[in-house]
Design a protein around this motif. Structure first.
Motif, short mmCIF file in Angstrom:
data_model
loop_
_atom_site.label_atom_id
_atom_site.label_comp_id
_atom_site.label_asym_id
_atom_site.label_seq_id
_atom_site.Cartn_x
_atom_site.Cartn_y
_atom_site.Cartn_z
N ARG A 77 0.86 -1.18 0.00
CA ARG A 77 0.00 0.00 0.00
C ARG A 77 0.90 1.23 0.00
O ARG A 77 1.81 1.34 0.82
N THR A 78 0.64 2.12 -0.94
CA THR A 78 1.49 3.32 -1.05
C THR A 78 0.98 4.40 -0.08
O THR A 78 -0.11 4.29 0.48
N ALA A 79 1.82 5.45 0.07
CA ALA A 79 1.46 6.54 0.99
C ALA A 79 0.15 7.21 0.57
O ALA A 79 -0.64 7.63 1.41
N ARG A 82 -2.74 3.77 -2.48
CA ARG A 82 -3.02 2.91 -3.63
C ARG A 82 -2.36 1.55 -3.39
O ARG A 82 -1.48 1.41 -2.54
N VAL A 83 -2.82 0.56 -4.15
CA VAL A 83 -2.30 -0.80 -3.98
C VAL A 83 -1.46 -1.15 -5.20
O VAL A 83 -1.89 -0.95 -6.33
N GLN A 84 -0.26 -1.66 -4.97
CA GLN A 84 0.53 -2.07 -6.13
C GLN A 84 1.30 -3.37 -5.92
O GLN A 84 1.60 -3.77 -4.79
N LEU A 85 1.53 -4.03 -7.04
CA LEU A 85 2.29 -5.29 -7.06
C LEU A 85 3.64 -5.03 -7.69
O LEU A 85 3.80 -4.09 -8.47
N PHE A 86 4.60 -5.91 -7.40
CA PHE A 86 5.95 -5.78 -7.95
C PHE A 86 6.18 -6.88 -8.98
O PHE A 86 6.30 -8.05 -8.63
N ILE A 127 -4.17 -5.34 3.56
CA ILE A 127 -2.77 -4.94 3.34
C ILE A 127 -2.33 -4.03 4.49
O ILE A 127 -2.90 -2.97 4.69
N PRO A 128 -1.34 -4.45 5.26
CA PRO A 128 -0.94 -3.64 6.41
C PRO A 128 -0.31 -2.34 5.92
O PRO A 128 0.32 -2.30 4.86
N THR A 129 -0.49 -1.29 6.68
CA THR A 129 0.03 0.02 6.26
C THR A 129 1.33 0.37 6.99
O THR A 129 2.00 1.33 6.62
N GLU A 130 1.68 -0.40 8.02
CA GLU A 130 2.88 -0.09 8.80
C GLU A 130 4.14 -0.33 7.97
O GLU A 130 4.18 -1.20 7.09
N TYR A 336 18.54 -2.02 -1.27
CA TYR A 336 17.38 -2.30 -0.42
C TYR A 336 16.43 -1.10 -0.40
O TYR A 336 15.22 -1.24 -0.63
N ASN A 337 16.99 0.08 -0.13
CA ASN A 337 16.14 1.27 -0.03
C ASN A 337 15.45 1.59 -1.35
O ASN A 337 14.29 1.99 -1.37
N THR A 338 16.15 1.39 -2.45
CA THR A 338 15.56 1.71 -3.75
C THR A 338 14.44 0.72 -4.09
O THR A 338 13.34 1.12 -4.47
N ILE A 339 14.73 -0.57 -3.96
CA ILE A 339 13.70 -1.56 -4.35
C ILE A 339 12.49 -1.46 -3.42
O ILE A 339 11.34 -1.42 -3.89
N THR A 340 12.71 -1.42 -2.11
CA THR A 340 11.55 -1.31 -1.21
C THR A 340 10.84 0.03 -1.42
O THR A 340 9.61 0.10 -1.30
N GLY A 341 11.61 1.07 -1.77
CA GLY A 341 10.99 2.38 -2.05
C GLY A 341 10.09 2.32 -3.28
O GLY A 341 8.97 2.85 -3.28
#
Lengths: 358, 358
Positions: A77-79, A82-86, A127-130, A336-341
């Motif tokens: 879940r984005t800020a 919205r919901v997105q898949l990778f 979808i958890p938001t934390e 890590y930061n880029t992909i999770t971002g």
């Protein structure tokens, strides 16, 4: 024409767990997707129904001859809510490669994608938001013939279940390095076997080595090639990367290594950053030599669960090495930061990896 | 003290199929045995109940990570109407070896033996009396945790189901030779893997090669070692024997070959007959050379289903050989007649292999 997915919603929604108790793969959402296969009808009866147990004959082939493949991916879940898949299509395509190796029927890509999207849309409030939390998606196919002869099943079930999962790393902490035992007795896979497929048996076969490494005080196992027991294959159930003298290396897909989607994404991201990545055969000896020369900068595993899992220590027979003084390297952190971002929508998706659901 | 097996008999017995429609593993008897395992209770609640479907969570670990082991043995009815098993303790012991490799809990041997005997006693009227027919027994264990993390399950089910099976060879015919394709691309197992265990994944992995061999017109596949692709391992899901120049050879248990109970029995029987048997590494090249020298007398597979399966033809790349003019050899026949005779009580059980149930 795409088959219509029949939807039956639950009349009794479950209580959602608190994000602090989520862990991994313990809780499941209100609905699931199922479709059936038979030789005469092909894949049919795609449906979303309330999450419920399965009823199977004790003679169902999956219990006896192990025709079972699966995938793992996540919804975020984005800020802006919205919901997105990778890169979900990569999972569907890989599932069909696994199907092919295990003599199981191909699933229609477009129907599988529709199933994913519809199911997640219906259960999106799960979808958890934390931070660090997500909705883990587990598509799987099992053989269901009630028959004990050894041959491919003529009937199958394709299902998708969803599990809200907690942060892989404890909150407040960045990546944590793991200690790795180089496994010299047991092997994960060999060329000509099923190591390239995401099939149940590969995981069953890996448990013994993992348990023994834990007893010796290590977090995970580094798998070597089955033939010469010299070359690096995977780490735990992740692919592995090495940064040596400014360059990045990862084992080439030799016929026994799973073609990880995070692996591919890391390679593409590094290339996008103009950091050289070489896919080649890598011996453990080379890694120890690079360490002795002071050129071993970073080691990290890649996979859907952790995304990036830095390696801090490697134990190989009597030899042991520490990577970057046991601290997490800058490249591991950046990747890590880029992909999770990108996954969670806080970093621009320049490589067009995400799929918006709503 | 042995746990008591609780028995609930069916109130509605099924109609038994005619022996001509039996086939293999298609029909199941009126009852089944089940016991459960949990880390805190160990194996508990052993019970015989009416044969019925299982209810399992879609997240049950067996569907995802393949912890599943099994055994196969047969019950026979003798001419004087007694029921006997063939070396059943060997199956129980091997099941525990499989359990160990797959990080699954050991089953108590005596309880497993009691379960076998009690279940067969209850369903003994299902044992077909026609020649070559028997009651196939399938003990199996599956992982049942509703959890998607990769680790050994903490709960399991051990079950035994029974299936009346028809004659492997058509009635009126003696053994029939099969044609074999020497598989050079796919492999069954490798040392350090799970080839020594009777686990579901080994069978799933073997299907593709079998299907491709059938397309080329061969009955079964000969598996080579995964490392050098030179040495003979198994044939289909059987062990293999060669008679060359008066002496018998079978591949040694190298760490990737299943320790077959029929294999052991054939070795013991030949030794009892003072026929030399050597367990060693055997290359396909040697077999072809022996054939060219005119010394290749017989090849046969050994397993529970067929007991003895003579090989008539071997195809290896561009080379092909015919064994004994495609006819079944005398040793194959003698071994087959003796073992099946002991199993069904028409040949004296000098080696003390059978266990009477009633």
């Amino acid at each position: 024409m795409l088959q219509t997915i029949e939807v039956t919603k639950t009349s009794q929604k479950k209580t959602k767990p608190n994000h602090s108790e989520l862990g991994f793969g313990k809780f499941f959402t209100d609905h699931m997707f199922t479709m059936d296969y038979s030789t005469d009808k092909g894949w049919h009866s795609p449906r979303i129904t309330p999450y419920a147990p399965l009823t199977l004959e004790p003679s169902s082939m999956v219990f006896h001859y192990g025709q079972a493949v699966f995938e793992g991916l996540k919804a975020y879940r984005t800020a802006d809510n919205r919901v997105q898949l990778f890169r979900p299509l990569k999972n569907v395509k890989r599932m069909n490669l696994s199907n092919e190796r295990l003599s199981m029927p191909e699933i229609p890509e477009d129907l599988a994608m529709e199933a994913l999207k519809n199911l997640i849309e219906i259960d999106k409030e799960w979808i958890p938001t934390e931070e660090g939390c997500s909705l883990y998606i587990r598509p799987f196919i099992i053989a269901t013939d009630a028959f004990l002869g050894v041959r491919p099943s003529s009937t199958y079930k394709f299902m998708i279940i969803l599990s809200p999962v907690g942060a892989y790393y404890n909150s407040g902490e960045q990546l944590q390095p793991v200690s790795i035992y180089v496994e010299n007795e047991y092997v994960r896979a060999v060329r000509g076997g099923v190591g390239i497929a995401k099939t149940a048996g590969n995981y069953a076969g890996s448990l013994r080595a993992q348990t023994e490494a834990e007893k010796l005080g290590y977090d995970q196992v580094l798998w070597l090639d089955a033939i010469e027991k010299k070359y690096v294959e995977e780490v735990g159930s992740m692919n592995i990367f090495f940064k040596i003298g400014g360059k990045v290396y990862t084992p080439e897909l030799s016929g026994s290594i799973l073609d990880g989607i995070t692996r591919t994404s890391v390679i593409e991201l590094l290339e996008h950053w103009n950091i050289p990545v070489e896919q080649k055969r890598i011996s453990v000896e080379e890694i120890f030599e690079a360490s002795e020369r002071g050129e071993l900068e970073e080691i990290f595993g890649t996979g859907t669960a952790a995304v990036i899992s830095p390696v801090g220590k490697l134990k190989w027979g009597e030899r042991e090495l520490t990577v970057g003084n046991g601290k997490v390297g800058q490249l591991s952190l950046d990747v890590y930061n880029t992909i999770t971002g990108i996954q969670t929508g806080t970093v621009e998706d320049e490589l067009n990896w995400t799929l918006k659901i709503d």
